[in-house]
Design a protein around this motif. Structure first.
Motif, PDB file in Angstrom:
ATOM      1  N   VAL A 355      -0.750  22.738  -8.262  1.00  0.00           N
ATOM      2  CA  VAL A 355      -1.911  23.608  -8.434  1.00  0.00           C
ATOM      3  C   VAL A 355      -3.090  23.108  -7.608  1.00  0.00           C
ATOM      4  O   VAL A 355      -3.838  23.903  -7.030  1.00  0.00           O
ATOM      5  N   ILE A 356      -3.258  21.794  -7.512  1.00  0.00           N
ATOM      6  CA  ILE A 356      -4.336  21.251  -6.687  1.00  0.00           C
ATOM      7  C   ILE A 356      -4.158  21.684  -5.238  1.00  0.00           C
ATOM      8  O   ILE A 356      -5.099  22.092  -4.563  1.00  0.00           O
ATOM      9  N   ASP A 360      -8.639  26.358  -4.350  1.00  0.00           N
ATOM     10  CA  ASP A 360      -9.683  26.464  -3.343  1.00  0.00           C
ATOM     11  C   ASP A 360     -10.263  25.102  -3.014  1.00  0.00           C
ATOM     12  O   ASP A 360     -10.689  24.841  -1.893  1.00  0.00           O
ATOM     13  N   PHE A 361     -10.258  24.248  -4.017  1.00  0.00           N
ATOM     14  CA  PHE A 361     -10.805  22.914  -3.848  1.00  0.00           C
ATOM     15  C   PHE A 361     -10.017  22.136  -2.783  1.00  0.00           C
ATOM     16  O   PHE A 361     -10.583  21.490  -1.917  1.00  0.00           O
ATOM     17  N   GLY A 362      -8.681  22.271  -2.835  1.00  0.00           N
ATOM     18  CA  GLY A 362      -7.864  21.513  -1.899  1.00  0.00           C
ATOM     19  C   GLY A 362      -7.603  22.234  -0.596  1.00  0.00           C
ATOM     20  O   GLY A 362      -7.151  21.635   0.377  1.00  0.00           O
ATOM     21  N   ALA A 363      -7.895  23.550  -0.578  1.00  0.00           N
ATOM     22  CA  ALA A 363      -7.492  24.363   0.565  1.00  0.00           C
ATOM     23  C   ALA A 363      -7.990  23.864   1.928  1.00  0.00           C
ATOM     24  O   ALA A 363      -7.218  23.847   2.883  1.00  0.00           O
ATOM     25  N   PRO A 364      -9.265  23.470   2.069  1.00  0.00           N
ATOM     26  CA  PRO A 364      -9.727  23.065   3.401  1.00  0.00           C
ATOM     27  C   PRO A 364      -8.914  21.918   3.977  1.00  0.00           C
ATOM     28  O   PRO A 364      -8.651  21.863   5.180  1.00  0.00           O
ATOM     29  N   LEU A 365      -8.501  21.006   3.094  1.00  0.00           N
ATOM     30  CA  LEU A 365      -7.742  19.863   3.584  1.00  0.00           C
ATOM     31  C   LEU A 365      -6.245  20.191   3.663  1.00  0.00           C
ATOM     32  O   LEU A 365      -5.584  19.896   4.658  1.00  0.00           O
ATOM     33  N   LEU A 366      -5.732  20.810   2.601  1.00  0.00           N
ATOM     34  CA  LEU A 366      -4.288  20.941   2.467  1.00  0.00           C
ATOM     35  C   LEU A 366      -3.754  22.285   2.939  1.00  0.00           C
ATOM     36  O   LEU A 366      -2.547  22.522   2.931  1.00  0.00           O
ATOM     37  N   GLY A 367      -4.641  23.187   3.311  1.00  0.00           N
ATOM     38  CA  GLY A 367      -4.178  24.440   3.878  1.00  0.00           C
ATOM     39  C   GLY A 367      -3.822  25.508   2.869  1.00  0.00           C
ATOM     40  O   GLY A 367      -3.346  26.561   3.272  1.00  0.00           O
TER      41      GLY A 367
END
Lengths: 562, 263
Positions: A355-356, A360-367
């Motif tokens: 889920v992370i 949205d929290f992880g999206a910039p880094l993890l795509g």
């Protein structure tokens, strides 16, 4: 008079048992028909225009019923025939029911094609007796094979060879495709486009039977004379040789399948440390796999969100290390949780990771859902490991190292502490075992192998997506450990081959994969709960025979305590 | 005057509203055999659990030598030299007899996991020494030749002795035995008593014993503590305790006690 009465009751019990055994097989056949598996199997030829896989399945079920039924004290032949008839009876009734009623709206698999298969292309009046007669014949064959074990031992290798050649024809043809000349000629004789030819099937059967007769007896005697341990070693050696050589000659499809098997072996070895040895039931294992994959992706990918552009070999150890850290962090909150509760808690933790990644929290880094793309393949000098076969060998080496480490750990002080923990946590602690340390080591080391698998997985696919890290992966790994045998290294390998490799090879089964999974798990738990290849009881005392003599002689010289 | 090895001071244990132990105190002298007796449910095993910290006492203190041990973790207590067996045998059932002993030696082995992976000379020496010691212990508990049998497949008496062997493998100074003769016939009981004597003679350790069979208690113990309903009702030499009216009342009822006192 009373004796006759008893005799009748006895006969009644025997016949009822026979019928029930047959009907149990029949219920299986009916189930296969109702879910659509039977029709799917029917669409694949074993021998062209003669025998489909579906027909073979029904006949095998009837023969199996006959063999199982023919063990009473009455007439074995009659029992065999009755068993066979009972095994096809539900299908015959189904066929009649489909004539009378429209069942397809309820069971979509009960289609006219299935009806055509069940009636064997005959008119309805003749179809039912024909089907029942076939069942009886198959049952008789089953009973006969059971009554004459030597005969069945002589015929079995040929029959199995035909079946294997037919079922795996696509693969074998793929392998043989590249050859011309004599091998090509043999191929063209044995196979047509979609199955064995009739002459081919007969030839395969005869050749294999003959070979088995010629060489079988001698090898059998020699194998029987061996110690079980030695026999196992030889089997393992043969299996290893096949695994090492097969992908090189069989091409990229087999390579890909075996690579997947290898990744699951890696994860299985890791989870086996946790579940099999330390008894920590972990359903969040996929989290470590994901951490390994994403770390490799972010450190190597040619993508905007990548952190670095390291070569693969530098990213891999970092991935493993990070997976270990996550494993330890993961273990901390569940240190005091046991048994079923631990399974639920770890499942939650595993989902958190996915889920992370999606958030949205992880999206910039993890795509986010798009994942990370353009992960390069590993380089070995100037050679790029780009083909599935090359990557398979990378997986193989990794799995071998992992197995070696796991094997050494198993026989160490830590391994014993884990097993003590598994059997009785309180007692282990009362003997001075530090629970926190032992548990965190189990999580950390287990995670290391999953991280390694994830790292290879990322470079194999050249991209990672959150959807690759479902709970299902954790469950698959757990299932293969259970099927293989808890705590057993060879069991992990066997379990991966059976649960991951076979369904990949039989691609038609894809849809029904989890149906088979369920069936296999239930049957395993009923018949062989210890797994296919349970772990050995280690021989420690007798192993040290030479030391024993010395000890007996000098027992008094050795102080019990310093 | 012998030294006090273990001192249980005013220990109380309550589970919610249930008082399992209240204000129990006794001292165990170094080198002695000390028994704890009492009717079923008197709190004997709870005392053991409070000593080994499987339960953390809700009040009072436990001292071992010069150190206060209540509040430690069970593995810390084991490291300081207290080991125990259980009323219902609790071996590691799915590993072999000798592996059970090796687990008991965990505290004294110094090899670590990466040493095991690399199979360093140090690890090998450590393992070999442990193996030798385990074999010797196996011999001592009369299980020589049975070392490779899974613990769950051992006979009852063998399991009892193996459990004691496993406790000895931690090299304790104080060994707590929770009903070592439970479920044994008179002959097996006598053998077990002889075995316990051998343990004491050879390892020179102090024993704290929970026992139900009076024959065992009276013939072996140097000192006896009697519990009833979670409180200590008597303590003394076996012969003194045997005559104590409170003890007789606890075991046989007050009428019997009244009858017994004049005699």
């Amino acid at each position: 008079m009373r004796r006759i009465g008893i005799g009748r009751t006895g006969a009644w019990v025997t016949w009822r048992r026979t019928a029930l055994v047959g009907l149990a097989f029949g219920a299986g056949a009916l189930h296969l028909a109702a879910v659509g598996v039977l029709l799917m199997l029917h669409q694949r030829w074993i021998v062209i225009d003669t025998l489909s896989l579906g027909q073979a399945t029904v006949l095998l079920l009837a023969a199996g019923a006959g063999a199982m039924a023919a063990r009473g004290d009455g007439s074995r032949w009659l029992q065999g025939a009755l068993g066979g008839v009972c095994a096809v009876l539900p299908l015959a009734l189904l066929s009649r029911a489909m004539d009378a009623l429209t069942l397809q709206p309820i069971f979509i698999a009960l289609s006219p094609d299935l009806q055509a298969m069940l009636t064997l292309g005959l008119p309805p009046a003749a179809a039912t007796p024909a089907l029942l007669a076939l069942g009886a014949v198959a049952g008789l064959v089953g009973a006969g094979l059971r009554a004459a074990p030597r005969l069945s031992r002589a015929l079995l290798p040929g029959a199995v060879a035909v079946l294997v050649a037919g079922v795996f024809q696509e693969l074998i043809q793929l392998m043989l495709q590249q050859y011309e000349g004599p091998i090509g000629a043999v191929r063209d004789f044995v196979y047509t486009w979609e199955g064995l030819t009739q002459e081919g099937a007969i030839t395969v059967f005869l050749v294999v039977t003959l070979l088995a007769q010629l060489f079988g007896r001698a090898t059998q005697g020699r194998v029987a004379a061996m110690e079980p341990a030695r026999r196992r070693q030889i089997w393992a050696g043969i299996a290893l040789a096949v695994i090492v050589v097969l992908p090189a000659v069989a091409g990229s499809y087999i390579g890909q399948v075996l690579m997947l098997v290898g990744l699951y072996i890696l994860m299985g070895i890791g989870l086996n440390l946790e579940v099999g040895l330390a008894g920590l039931l972990d359903l969040g294992f996929v989290a470590f796999f994901a951490v390994g994959a994403y770390t490799t992706a972010l450190l190597t990918a040619d993508a905007p969100n990548a952190l670095m552009h390291l070569p693969y070999w530098a990213a891999m150890p970092v991935s493993v290390l990070l997976a270990v850290c996550v494993g330890v962090l993961f273990g901390l909150p569940v240190l005091g949780v046991r048994g079923d509760y631990l399974a639920v808690a770890t499942m939650g933790l595993g989902e958190i990771v996915r889920v992370i990644v999606l958030s949205d929290f992880g999206a910039p880094l993890l795509g986010g859902a798009q994942g990370v793309l353009h992960i390069p393949k590993p380089q070995l000098g100037s050679y790029t490991l780009s083909s599935p076969v090359a990557l398979f060998y990378l997986t193989l080496v990794a799995a071998a190292i992992a197995a070696f480490i796991a094997w050494r750990l198993e026989n160490s002080r830590l391994g014993r502490a884990w097993m003590a923990l598994r059997d009785d946590e309180d007692v282990a602690q009362a003997l001075g075992i530090n629970l926190v340390r032992s548990k965190l080591l189990a999580y950390g080391l287990g995670a290391a192998f999953a991280g390694l698998a994830g790292s290879i997985f990322a470079t194999m696919l050249s991209s990672v997506y959150p959807s690759s890290f479902q709970l299902l992966i954790s469950i698959n790994v757990l299932a293969l450990i259970i099927v293989g045998g808890m705590g057993s290294l060879p069991g992990v390998i066997l379990g991966s081959v059976v649960l991951i490799g076979l369904p990949e090879l039989l691609r038609e089964f894809g849809e029904y994969r989890y149906l088979f999974y369920g069936a296999v798990l239930v049957v395993m738990m009923r018949l062989r709960p210890e797994g296919l290849w349970p772990s050995d009881v280690r021989q420690r005392e007798l192993h040290a025979g030479d030391e024993t003599a010395a000890l007996d002689a000098g027992a008094d010289l050795l102080p019990a305590r310093e | 005057m012998r030294k006090t090895l273990l001192s249980v001071c005013n220990v109380g244990m309550r589970f919610g509203g249930l008082v399992a132990l209240s204000d129990v105190s006794f001292d165990v002298q170094e080198g002695s055999i000390h028994s704890v007796i009492g009717p079923n449910g008197a709190g004997k095993t709870t005392v053991f659990n409070c000593i080994t910290q499987n339960l953390r006492p809700t009040s009072g203190e436990v001292w071992f030598g010069d150190e206060r041990i209540d509040g430690l973790k069970p593995d810390g207590v084991a490291a300081r030299g207290i080991s125990r067996t259980y009323q219902n045998i609790r071996l590691f059932r799915n590993i072999t007899a000798i592996e059970n002993l090796l687990v008991g030696m965990h505290l004294h082995l110094r090899s670590n996991w990466w040493g095991a992976v690399l199979n360093t000379p140090f690890t090998r020496a450590d393992e070999r020494a442990a193996h030798d010691e385990a074999l010797e212990l196996l011999q001592f508990v009369g299980l020589r030749g049975r070392g490779d049998v899974l613990a769950r497949n051992l006979a009852y008496g063998e399991q009892r002795r193996l459990e004691i062997g496993r406790a000895l493998a931690t090299r304790p100074r104080l060994l707590l035995l929770d009903e070592p003769t439970a479920g044994m016939n008179p002959r097996e009981t006598s053998e077990m008593m002889a075995f316990v004597e051998r343990v004491r003679a050879r390892y020179e350790i102090t024993l704290l014993l929970i026992e139900h069979q009076m024959r065992v208690v009276m013939s072996m113990s140097d000192r006896v503590t009697v519990l009833d309903h979670g409180t200590k009702i008597a303590e003394g030499r076996p012969a003194e305790v045997q005559r104590d009216p409170a003890v007789i009342a606890a075991y046989l009822g007050t009428a019997a006690a009244a009858h017994a006192v004049p005699a």
